[in-house]
Each structure stands twice: as structure tokens, then as C-alpha cells.
Design a protein around this motif. Sequence first.
Motif, short mmCIF file in Angstrom:
data_model
loop_
_atom_site.label_atom_id
_atom_site.label_comp_id
_atom_site.label_asym_id
_atom_site.label_seq_id
_atom_site.Cartn_x
_atom_site.Cartn_y
_atom_site.Cartn_z
N THR A 36 35.97 50.44 40.59
CA THR A 36 37.42 50.14 41.51
C THR A 36 37.13 49.84 42.85
O THR A 36 37.83 49.04 43.37
N GLU A 37 36.10 50.44 43.45
CA GLU A 37 35.93 49.96 44.98
C GLU A 37 35.12 48.82 45.10
O GLU A 37 35.51 47.91 46.16
N LEU A 38 34.23 48.59 44.50
CA LEU A 38 33.52 47.16 44.59
C LEU A 38 33.57 46.00 43.72
O LEU A 38 33.78 45.09 44.19
N TYR A 39 33.98 46.29 42.76
CA TYR A 39 34.28 45.29 41.66
C TYR A 39 35.56 45.35 40.97
O TYR A 39 35.76 45.22 39.71
N PRO A 40 36.90 45.31 41.72
CA PRO A 40 38.25 45.65 40.79
C PRO A 40 38.51 44.41 39.98
O PRO A 40 39.25 44.85 39.01
N GLU A 41 37.96 43.35 40.16
CA GLU A 41 38.44 42.21 39.39
C GLU A 41 37.50 41.80 38.23
O GLU A 41 38.10 41.15 37.52
N LEU A 42 36.57 42.41 38.38
CA LEU A 42 35.58 42.26 37.25
C LEU A 42 35.83 42.84 35.94
O LEU A 42 36.31 44.20 36.07
N PRO A 43 35.80 42.39 34.70
CA PRO A 43 36.29 42.74 33.55
C PRO A 43 35.14 44.21 33.24
O PRO A 43 34.07 44.10 33.68
N GLN A 44 35.84 45.28 32.66
CA GLN A 44 35.11 46.50 32.39
C GLN A 44 33.45 46.29 31.85
O GLN A 44 32.74 46.71 32.22
N GLU A 45 33.47 45.48 30.92
CA GLU A 45 32.23 45.21 29.98
C GLU A 45 31.18 44.34 30.95
O GLU A 45 30.12 44.60 30.95
N GLU A 46 31.77 43.61 31.98
CA GLU A 46 30.82 42.74 32.74
C GLU A 46 30.29 43.76 33.75
O GLU A 46 29.27 43.59 34.17
N PHE A 47 31.12 44.51 34.26
CA PHE A 47 30.65 45.41 35.24
C PHE A 47 29.65 46.46 34.72
O PHE A 47 28.64 46.53 35.31
#
Length: 190
Positions: free
Chosen positions: A35-46
Amino acid sequence: MAEVDAAKSLSGLLNGIAQKVYYNNSEITEELLKTELYPELPQEEFKALHEKMKGLLKSIATADMDHAQLEAFLTAQTKKQGGGGVSAEQAAALSRFWKSQRTRVRDSLLAQSRWEPSLRGLSWRVDLQTATSRGDAAHSGPVALMELELGRAGQDSEFVCLECDEAQINQVLKRMADIQESIDRIVHRT
């Protein structure tokens, strides 16, 4: 600008992983990092990025790589085909992170691998008891007195006192020799 943000996010991710894995900071969670660093990234990719970086950090940390080893490792990682490798930007971020955190991560790993409580100190002396002082001629041999100082990191020491006669000391010395032989066998094998 997007490249700078990506580098900052990746640096933050590496620091977050280190906080959680090596510095035992329970406040850092995978959800918080996302949520802090990659809010736009889909969960699977993160999740895939997180696991990849965590695995790479583990490999680097367990090998305690120096600068030359790190560069060789990262070069090999950037040349990997498919999704298993890292980009040049990720390699640069890993390199910067490791240069600044190597000592701290190593110290943390060493602290986590120590057995506790550990021996902090040992003092000893040999007393010779005479027959007249005890009134028993059968127990006039030397007696070794040992004081072991044991403790856990950040806590006060505890002391254990041992009294041994000559036979017990010989038994302890034999066991210590057995331990030394085992260590020598292991060291000479590697």
C-alpha cells in the motif's frame, strides 16, 4: 521522474524486507509495503516482486557477498532469460542497498545464530585440603573450583559454581578433547 519513483519504491521495498526479516520489526508487513510503495501494482505482481527481492536478499546475505561477488551475482541475474532475472535498475538498487546495509544485516544474522545463554566468562582455582582441616585423611586431594558466568544479550549474568575432584576434571578434559576432535574433523573436511 517515473524512473526515480521506481528506484525509491524498490529501495523502500528492500529496506522493508530487511526490517522484517533481519531486524525483526513486526510492524512491517507485506500489505503495508504494497500500500505504501506499490499501490497501483496488482497483488500478484507485487507478491512476485516481493518474493524475488526477498530471495535475492537472502542469497546475498547468507553468502555475505563482498563487492566483487555481488557484482558477479547481479550480472548473472541480469543476464537470466525470462522472468527469473532482474533488470539493470533492480540490480543497481540491490547493489546500493547491500553496500549500505551489509554490516548491519551480517550483525543481525550473527546475533540470530548465537545460542543463548552463552558463556561470558570462566574463573577457576585449585584448593588443596589437608587432612587436619577436614579431619578425614581419605579426602585430602586437590579440588578444582570453577565459576561459569552465563548470560543472554542485554541481561545480567548468572553464575554457576562447580566443584570437581581430580577424576571429574579428567572426565571433563576427555570430553573437551572429544569435542575438539569432532571440530577438527569437520574443519578439515571443508
